[in-house]
Design an enzyme around this catalytic site. Structure first.
Site, PDB file in Angstrom:
ATOM      1  N   GLY A 184       0.746  -1.192   0.032  1.00  0.00           N
ATOM      2  CA  GLY A 184       0.018  -0.117   0.068  1.00  0.00           C
ATOM      3  C   GLY A 184       0.714   1.248  -0.042  1.00  0.00           C
ATOM      4  O   GLY A 184       1.734   1.597  -0.847  1.00  0.00           O
ATOM      5  N   GLY A 185       0.660   2.226   1.110  1.00  0.00           N
ATOM      6  CA  GLY A 185       1.321   3.513   1.183  1.00  0.00           C
ATOM      7  C   GLY A 185       2.740   3.270   1.364  1.00  0.00           C
ATOM      8  O   GLY A 185       3.683   4.163   0.675  1.00  0.00           O
ATOM      9  N   GLY A 419      15.932  10.910 -35.304  1.00  0.00           N
ATOM     10  CA  GLY A 419      15.477  11.531 -34.214  1.00  0.00           C
ATOM     11  C   GLY A 419      16.386  11.442 -32.946  1.00  0.00           C
ATOM     12  O   GLY A 419      16.276  12.142 -32.008  1.00  0.00           O
ATOM     13  N   ALA A 420      16.611  10.150 -32.901  1.00  0.00           N
ATOM     14  CA  ALA A 420      17.361   9.829 -31.770  1.00  0.00           C
ATOM     15  C   ALA A 420      18.558  10.478 -31.486  1.00  0.00           C
ATOM     16  O   ALA A 420      18.949  10.795 -30.252  1.00  0.00           O
ATOM     17  CB  ALA A 420      17.648   8.370 -31.792  1.00  0.00           C
TER      18      ALA A 420
HETATM   19  C1  HXC Z   1      -1.691  -3.506  11.163  1.00  0.00           C
HETATM   20  C2  HXC Z   1      -0.602  -5.379  10.144  1.00  0.00           C
HETATM   21  C3  HXC Z   1      -0.749  -5.007   8.943  1.00  0.00           C
HETATM   22  C4  HXC Z   1      -1.640  -3.661   8.731  1.00  0.00           C
HETATM   23  C5  HXC Z   1       0.083  -6.937   8.736  1.00  0.00           C
HETATM   24  N1  HXC Z   1      -0.077  -6.596  10.016  1.00  0.00           N
HETATM   25  N2  HXC Z   1      -0.502  -5.923   8.040  1.00  0.00           N
HETATM   26  N3  HXC Z   1      -1.049  -4.567  11.260  1.00  0.00           N
HETATM   27  N4  HXC Z   1      -2.005  -3.071   9.659  1.00  0.00           N
HETATM   28  N5  HXC Z   1      -1.760  -3.097   7.431  1.00  0.00           N
HETATM   29  C6  HXC Z   1       0.506  -7.367  11.164  1.00  0.00           C
HETATM   30  C7  HXC Z   1       0.136  -8.638  11.040  1.00  0.00           C
HETATM   31  O1  HXC Z   1      -1.190  -8.551  11.905  1.00  0.00           O
HETATM   32  C8  HXC Z   1       1.299  -9.345  12.075  1.00  0.00           C
HETATM   33  O2  HXC Z   1       1.141  -9.020  13.650  1.00  0.00           O
HETATM   34  C9  HXC Z   1       2.368  -8.622  11.555  1.00  0.00           C
HETATM   35  O3  HXC Z   1       1.878  -7.384  10.991  1.00  0.00           O
HETATM   36  C10 HXC Z   1       3.220  -9.365  10.369  1.00  0.00           C
HETATM   37  O4  HXC Z   1       2.274  -9.631   9.412  1.00  0.00           O
HETATM   38  P1  HXC Z   1       2.238 -10.930   8.689  1.00  0.00           P
HETATM   39  O5  HXC Z   1       1.192 -11.032   7.645  1.00  0.00           O
HETATM   40  O6  HXC Z   1       2.345 -12.115   9.714  1.00  0.00           O
HETATM   41  O7  HXC Z   1       3.620 -10.784   7.864  1.00  0.00           O
HETATM   42  P2  HXC Z   1       4.174 -11.511   6.305  1.00  0.00           P
HETATM   43  O8  HXC Z   1       3.604 -12.820   6.129  1.00  0.00           O
HETATM   44  O9  HXC Z   1       5.596 -11.222   6.212  1.00  0.00           O
HETATM   45  O10 HXC Z   1       3.126 -10.327   5.204  1.00  0.00           O
HETATM   46  C11 HXC Z   1       3.465  -8.976   5.309  1.00  0.00           C
HETATM   47  C12 HXC Z   1       2.466  -8.469   4.476  1.00  0.00           C
HETATM   48  C13 HXC Z   1       0.680  -8.974   5.047  1.00  0.00           C
HETATM   49  C14 HXC Z   1       2.567  -8.747   3.015  1.00  0.00           C
HETATM   50  C15 HXC Z   1       2.764  -6.818   4.662  1.00  0.00           C
HETATM   51  O11 HXC Z   1       0.827  -8.818   6.422  1.00  0.00           O
HETATM   52  C16 HXC Z   1      -0.007  -8.261   4.278  1.00  0.00           C
HETATM   53  O12 HXC Z   1      -0.313  -8.172   3.014  1.00  0.00           O
HETATM   54  N6  HXC Z   1      -0.784  -7.110   5.301  1.00  0.00           N
HETATM   55  C17 HXC Z   1      -1.744  -5.958   4.799  1.00  0.00           C
HETATM   56  C18 HXC Z   1      -1.195  -5.144   3.688  1.00  0.00           C
HETATM   57  C19 HXC Z   1      -2.109  -4.044   3.369  1.00  0.00           C
HETATM   58  O13 HXC Z   1      -2.995  -4.322   2.829  1.00  0.00           O
HETATM   59  N7  HXC Z   1      -1.981  -2.881   3.998  1.00  0.00           N
HETATM   60  C20 HXC Z   1      -3.032  -1.893   3.708  1.00  0.00           C
HETATM   61  C21 HXC Z   1      -2.489  -0.956   2.676  1.00  0.00           C
HETATM   62  S1  HXC Z   1      -3.809   0.287   2.287  1.00  0.00           S
HETATM   63  P3  HXC Z   1       1.374  -9.891  14.513  1.00  0.00           P
HETATM   64  O14 HXC Z   1       1.021  -8.897  15.943  1.00  0.00           O
HETATM   65  O15 HXC Z   1       0.739 -11.169  14.482  1.00  0.00           O
HETATM   66  O16 HXC Z   1       3.044 -10.148  14.439  1.00  0.00           O
HETATM   67  C22 HXC Z   1      -2.645   1.522   2.163  1.00  0.00           C
HETATM   68  C23 HXC Z   1      -3.199   2.854   1.511  1.00  0.00           C
HETATM   69  C24 HXC Z   1      -2.344   3.886   1.689  1.00  0.00           C
HETATM   70  O17 HXC Z   1      -1.484   1.464   2.660  1.00  0.00           O
HETATM   71  C25 HXC Z   1      -2.460   4.964   0.521  1.00  0.00           C
HETATM   72  C26 HXC Z   1      -2.066   4.758  -0.769  1.00  0.00           C
HETATM   73  C27 HXC Z   1      -2.383   5.716  -1.811  1.00  0.00           C
END
Ligand code: HXC
Length: 529
Positions: A184-185, A419-420
């Site tokens: 994401g961000g 042109g290049a």
């Molecule tokens: C809070 C989060 C989190 C999130 C992961 N965690 N994503 N906590 N907010 N977005 C936490 C998990 O619960 C876990 O906590 C720890 O982080 C590690 O995550 P895992 O999934 O176990 O790790 P991994 O397998 O390495 O995967 C990492 C990951 C995956 C690929 C980042 O966690 C994931 O896909 N997360 C969601 C990503 C996402 O969709 N984010 C929002 C994006 S929207 P514990 O306590 O169990 O250790 C955005 C928009 C911004 O950002 C604006 C843009 C224009």
């Protein structure tokens, strides 16, 4: 009882020594972070902890932390019970080779390095400090994007980062280092910065992670297949640099910083001119074949010309038909752009144009003179390129060169067609100086193609068409395919002995060091981005 609760009870009766001991305890818990288990997990993922990384990035003992005691005030989803110091990001400043830089570094051990309100505000503050101080900003990214538990405040936090990043663009160098799964961000904010480093195997960047991809599209894909260093270093061009491990990556960041000015108000740092500026480049006579169709490695030409053969190449694995990088000539940093005959004969295409345009734009913003080595057969023809928008993307490079006001020197190494040739920083689009080697072919197109177009009817009607074709090709080559036609008309400033390329560049760059430009009054141009 925590140290803070204890303080509430004993405030009235405690000595200054007791206060400082309490502070030391709090500082120690900030330094240690979320504990051994989380650290073991981080190490098991093949990653260092945030403070281990900062220790390698910055000069020993130079880090000063800001807001190490910051904590979130979110509620719900068990957040009240989990309020770690620092809130998953370490921010502060330190030095690299004695020069100040500002840093923020996600701590994946805390909420996956995700960004909530307090976390975002810490980054905003350090960005504001870097901007005010006029010093580079480095982000060590290892985070999951917006923190889901904090709802829309995380998204707004990213908005604040984006807005600050764009304000600082072209003012201070901004470097993103990707050291974990950045979603994401955490993927978008690096995209706005000047450079993106990625660590092979452990770093990924994607807008939505594999779980979301599968839920929405049914497609099963691994983290690395979706957005690993291989993908972004060769296919998308998102990663400027790919490193094999974190230690190498942080060393490379340090080296890059040593070549950059602290801000657009400065010139890049000078190095001792210990490679003689008048060194003759004898090897150039053998590296470049006179035959325009034989490939060679343009990086060998560049290495021969720059100080000690050192070039920090950008986007090495992406758009290899153009080489972009930073080196030095006589101790002064230069940006090198060069066609690469070893890859697709050095043609310009969509990716090469985008790669070089961004590089030229960066050098121009940060007072880095441009040296362009030309050996280009033209733009890549075909429906793939035309339908992919080569007109629009090629125009980006043209625009970037035309707009650049830093010293600009063109060296035509072998062929410069069509042109290049014009796009590759010709005199006509504003290069300050242009030099040709005596074997150059500077023309609208190659002799074969040219003869086939302008003498087509005559060749077809001739009693021996092949003999007439050969005659006309030879004639065209004789008349136009050499540098003297261009130099007679002032389109090239001089024809030089290839061996004197380095000394010619060093003297020209020294003359151009005081170049100034008067820019038209306008808010900004409207580049074909
Ligand atoms: C809070 C989060 C989190 C999130 C992961 N965690 N994503 N906590 N907010 N977005 C936490 C998990 O619960 C876990 O906590 C720890 O982080 C590690 O995550 P895992 O999934 O176990 O790790 P991994 O397998 O390495 O995967 C990492 C990951 C995956 C690929 C980042 O966690 C994931 O896909 N997360 C969601 C990503 C996402 O969709 N984010 C929002 C994006 S929207 P514990 O306590 O169990 O250790 C955005 C928009 C911004 O950002 C604006 C843009 C224009």
């Amino acid at each position: 009882m925590t140290a803070v609760e204890e303080r509430k009870v004993e405030t009235a009766t405690r000595s200054m020594r007791a206060y400082t001991e309490e502070l030391a305890g709090i500082q120690e818990s900030v330094r240690v972070g979320p504990g051994d288990q989380a650290t073991r997990q981080q190490h098991a993922r093949g990653k260092m902890t945030v403070r281990e990384r900062l220790g390698l990035l910055l000069d020993d003992g130079s880090f000063t932390e800001v807001e190490g005691l910051r904590r979130h005030r979110a509620s719900g989803f068990g957040m009240e019970a989990r309020r770690p110091y620092g809130d998953g990001v370490v921010t502060g400043w330190g030095t690299i080779e004695g020069r100040t830089v500002f840093v923020y570094a996600h701590d994946f051990r805390i909420f996956g390095g995700s960004l909530g309100e307090a976390h975002a505000q810490k980054i905003h503050k350090i960005m504001d400090m870097a901007y005010a101080a006029g010093a580079p900003l480095i982000g060590l990214n290892d985070g999951a994007g917006a923190r889901i538990q904090e709802g829309v405040t995380g998204l707004a936090g990213y908005g604040g980062i984006f807005q600050r990043s764009v304000r600082a663009s072209g003012v201070i160098p901004q470097i993103s280092v990707i050291m974990g799964p950045c979603a994401g961000g955490a993927a978008y904010s690096p995209a706005l910065t000047d450079f993106v480093f990625m660590v092979r195997d452990t770093a990924q960047m994607f807008v939505t992670g594999p779980d979301v991809v599968e839920a929405v599209t049914g497609e099963k894909v691994s983290h690395d297949e979706l957005g690993g260093a291989g993908v972004h270093g060769t296919m998308t061009g998102v990663a400027t640099f790919v490193s094999d491990d974190e230690i190498t990556c942080l060393e490379e960041v340090r080296h890059l910083v040593s070549l950059l000015p602290a801000s657009n108000q400065e010139f890049p740092p000078e190095a001792p001119a210990d490679d003689p500026e008048d060194r003759l480049c004898e090897a150039l006579l053998d590296i470049v074949p006179a035959d325009p169709n034989r490939p060679y490695d343009m990086r060998d030409v560049v290495a021969e010309v720059v100080d000690h053969g050192d070039l920090v190449e950008f986007h090495e694995g992406w758009a290899a038909n153009i080489v972009c990088g930073l080196g030095r000539i006589a101790g002064h940093v230069v940006g090198v752009v060069a066609n690469q005959p070893m890859s697709f004969a050095g043609v310009l295409d969509i990716s090469a144009s985008e790669k070089a345009a961004r590089f030229v734009q960066f050098c121009d913003a940060f007072n880095i003179p441009l040296v362009t080595f030309v050996d280009v057969p033209g733009f890549l023809p075909g429906t793939g390129q035309e339908h992919g928008g080569v007109i629009r993307h090629g125009a980006k490079l043209l625009y970037a060169y035309c707009a650049a006001t830093v010293p600009r020197i063109q060296v035509i190494v072998r062929k410069a067609y069509g042109g290049a040739y014009i796009v590759m920083d010709s005199r006509s689009i504003g290069a300050d100086l242009s030099f040709a080697w005596p074997s150059n072919e500077i023309a609208v197109m190659g002799a074969d193609g040219a003869a086939n177009v302008i003498f087509r009817k005559e060749i077809a009607a001739a009693p021996d068409p092949e003999a007439r074709r050969a005659e006309r090709i030879a004639e065209y080559r004789e008349e136009l395919m050499h540098p003297y036609y261009a130099v007679e008309r002032g389109l090239v400033d001089d024809v030089i002995d290839p061996r004197e390329t380095r000394v010619t560049l060093a003297r020209s760059l020294a003359m151009l060091r005081t170049k100034s430009a008067v820019l038209p009054q306008r808010k900004h141009g409207n580049p074909p981005m």
